[in-house]
Enzyme design. Structure first.
Site, PDB file in Angstrom:
ATOM      1  CG  LEU A  65      -1.726  -1.091   1.365  1.00  0.00           C
ATOM      2  CD1 LEU A  65      -2.685  -1.142   2.595  1.00  0.00           C
ATOM      3  CD2 LEU A  65      -2.839  -1.288   0.205  1.00  0.00           C
ATOM      4  CE  LYS A 171      11.960   1.426  -0.287  1.00  0.00           C
ATOM      5  NZ  LYS A 171      12.521   1.253  -1.539  1.00  0.00           N
TER       6      LYS A 171
HETATM    7  P1  NAD Z   1       0.623   2.913  -6.235  1.00  0.00           P
HETATM    8  O1  NAD Z   1       0.116   4.101  -5.742  1.00  0.00           O
HETATM    9  O2  NAD Z   1       1.027   2.488  -7.792  1.00  0.00           O
HETATM   10  O3  NAD Z   1      -0.231   1.539  -5.578  1.00  0.00           O
HETATM   11  C1  NAD Z   1      -0.881   1.519  -4.523  1.00  0.00           C
HETATM   12  C2  NAD Z   1      -2.187   0.568  -4.719  1.00  0.00           C
HETATM   13  O4  NAD Z   1      -2.519   0.508  -3.216  1.00  0.00           O
HETATM   14  C3  NAD Z   1      -3.178   1.206  -5.442  1.00  0.00           C
HETATM   15  O5  NAD Z   1      -3.713   0.223  -6.370  1.00  0.00           O
HETATM   16  C4  NAD Z   1      -4.320   1.791  -4.547  1.00  0.00           C
HETATM   17  O6  NAD Z   1      -5.653   1.513  -5.067  1.00  0.00           O
HETATM   18  C5  NAD Z   1      -4.213   0.735  -3.554  1.00  0.00           C
HETATM   19  N1  NAD Z   1      -4.650   0.779  -2.345  1.00  0.00           N
HETATM   20  C6  NAD Z   1      -4.735   1.973  -1.379  1.00  0.00           C
HETATM   21  N2  NAD Z   1      -5.412   1.912  -0.353  1.00  0.00           N
HETATM   22  C7  NAD Z   1      -5.803   0.508  -0.411  1.00  0.00           C
HETATM   23  C8  NAD Z   1      -6.538  -0.139   0.580  1.00  0.00           C
HETATM   24  N3  NAD Z   1      -6.918   0.332   1.853  1.00  0.00           N
HETATM   25  N4  NAD Z   1      -7.058  -1.533   0.231  1.00  0.00           N
HETATM   26  C9  NAD Z   1      -6.677  -1.886  -0.894  1.00  0.00           C
HETATM   27  N5  NAD Z   1      -5.833  -1.314  -1.737  1.00  0.00           N
HETATM   28  C10 NAD Z   1      -5.595   0.046  -1.567  1.00  0.00           C
HETATM   29  O7  NAD Z   1       2.195   2.676  -5.345  1.00  0.00           O
HETATM   30  P2  NAD Z   1       3.343   1.708  -5.465  1.00  0.00           P
HETATM   31  O8  NAD Z   1       4.083   2.450  -6.430  1.00  0.00           O
HETATM   32  O9  NAD Z   1       2.811   0.195  -6.078  1.00  0.00           O
HETATM   33  O10 NAD Z   1       3.909   1.672  -4.184  1.00  0.00           O
HETATM   34  C11 NAD Z   1       3.461   0.926  -3.011  1.00  0.00           C
HETATM   35  C12 NAD Z   1       4.276   0.920  -1.910  1.00  0.00           C
HETATM   36  O11 NAD Z   1       5.772   0.359  -2.549  1.00  0.00           O
HETATM   37  C13 NAD Z   1       4.403   2.235  -1.438  1.00  0.00           C
HETATM   38  O12 NAD Z   1       4.725   2.411  -0.121  1.00  0.00           O
HETATM   39  C14 NAD Z   1       6.084   2.807  -2.102  1.00  0.00           C
HETATM   40  O13 NAD Z   1       6.716   3.780  -1.424  1.00  0.00           O
HETATM   41  C15 NAD Z   1       6.842   1.434  -2.363  1.00  0.00           C
HETATM   42  N6  NAD Z   1       7.624   1.303  -3.221  1.00  0.00           N
HETATM   43  C16 NAD Z   1       7.477   1.730  -4.643  1.00  0.00           C
HETATM   44  C17 NAD Z   1       8.489   1.605  -5.469  1.00  0.00           C
HETATM   45  C18 NAD Z   1       8.024   1.971  -6.912  1.00  0.00           C
HETATM   46  O14 NAD Z   1       9.043   2.090  -7.708  1.00  0.00           O
HETATM   47  N7  NAD Z   1       6.751   2.178  -7.350  1.00  0.00           N
HETATM   48  C19 NAD Z   1       9.574   0.775  -5.236  1.00  0.00           C
HETATM   49  C20 NAD Z   1       9.857   0.688  -4.008  1.00  0.00           C
HETATM   50  C21 NAD Z   1       8.921   0.635  -3.154  1.00  0.00           C
END
Ligand code: NAD
Length: 294
Positions: A65, A171
């Site tokens: 999330l 992290k």
């Molecule tokens: P994103 O915004 O693309 O995806 C988040 C998802 O969570 C969305 O699909 C949203 O609808 C869903 N969501 C939100 N609240 C929810 C709930 N209560 N129940 C169910 N689903 C829910 O984000 P992301 O890029 O996938 O990143 C996710 C996590 O990973 C973050 O904490 C981010 O910091 C971390 N991260 C991201 C990357 C990257 O390159 N994108 C790399 C490493 C870590």
């Protein structure tokens, strides 16, 4: 352990869940948004209507999330995971959140006899798709070993950083460094291009010189230098600038708690704050060069 609940199918969660399916795990998935659910259903996952339905009968729960408040609500809310998950299930939160929140949720899980680890990732969306993520785990050594088959289906490097919350601390240190490196790489490329050197030639030179770093070699921010990076598609997908801003805020909080000096981390946070305030928060974090001055 084969029945897995996967919650949060965004830029990272969806490709991670697809790799678990490929590895033969049975998945029940939940997200607030319909589009990724559809994609996962086509790949063989079962769709749940609510988080509680996703975790019913699960051997393990994986969440991915955006931020601390989403994780708190998902696990601790009235209709949340802790109230519905079977005893004995392993809980794995892969989101990047505050270490304090990771500890709070893990303690609430432990009070119900459940084992939880924080397992934030590094490697970006390309690493998520390729199954080559790095997992940075906080929790007991025993829980880390239990999680290994699942994490190994989504990643290549698995690290045990320490007890609950230690994965998040490591992290956040990494992402503060990443934000600083991205800004440095963008500045260097901007200077070179403005002075008449081709961005691809300059990237090649720096990637084989002492300025070498991940943002230059794997995630180049300059359009036209690399395929399959956000810069090649108008900075869509990837790691949102708002998520980097969140991580730099977490680093600032962590630094304040131990009085660690983070002058460059604080400057990076301010530049991403301006970028976000200018309306670019949803663009990948490699888009920062459009930042307005002042
Ligand atoms: P994103 O915004 O693309 O995806 C988040 C998802 O969570 C969305 O699909 C949203 O609808 C869903 N969501 C939100 N609240 C929810 C709930 N209560 N129940 C169910 N689903 C829910 O984000 P992301 O890029 O996938 O990143 C996710 C996590 O990973 C973050 O904490 C981010 O910091 C971390 N991260 C991201 C990357 C990257 O390159 N994108 C790399 C490493 C870590």
């Amino acid at each position: 352990m084969h029945k897995i609940a996967f919650i949060g199918l965004g830029n990272m969660g969806a490709p991670m869940a697809l790799n678990l399916l490929k590895a033969g795990f049975a998945l029940r998935v939940f997200d607030l948004s319909a589009a990724p659910l559809q994609r996962l259903a086509e790949a063989g996952a079962e769709i749940a209507e609510r988080p509680a339905d996703a975790v019913a009968g699960a051997d393990a729960v994986i969440s991915m999330l955006p931020a601390s408040e989403h994780v708190q609500r998902l696990y601790l809310g009235a209709d949340g995971v802790l109230a519905a998950v079977p005893a004995g299930a392993l809980l794995i939160d892969c989101s990047t959140i505050a270490a304090a929140t990771a500890r709070e949720v893990a303690a609430a899980a432990a009070a119900r006899g459940l084992t939880m680890i924080d397992a934030p990732v590094s490697g970006g969306t390309a690493g998520a798709a390729a199954g080559t993520l790095t997992f940075i785990v906080g929790g007991t050594a025993e829980a880390f070993e239990r999680a290994r088959p699942l994490l190994g289906a989504m990643g290549r490097n698995l690290f045990h950083a320490g007890g609950n919350g230690a994965g998040q601390v490591a992290k956040i240190c990494n992402n503060m460094l990443l934000g600083i490196q991205m800004i440095g790489t963008i500045e260097a490329l901007q200077l070179g291009v403005a002075s008449g050197v081709d961005a691809t030639v300059l990237s090649d030179i720096m990637a084989r010189s002492s300025g070498r770093n991940w943002t230059l070699e794997v995630y180049n921010p300059w359009p036209g230098v690399m395929d399959n990076v956000p810069a090649a598609r108008g900075y869509s997908g990837g790691f949102g600038s708002d998520l980097m801003l969140k991580d730099l805020g977490l680093a600032a909080e962590a630094a304040a708690a131990v009085q660690a000096p983070i002058a460059l981390g604080a400057l990076a946070r301010e530049l991403y704050r301006r970028h976000s305030a200018a309306g670019h928060g949803a663009l990948d974090f490699s888009s920062l060069r459009e930042v307005p001055a002042g």
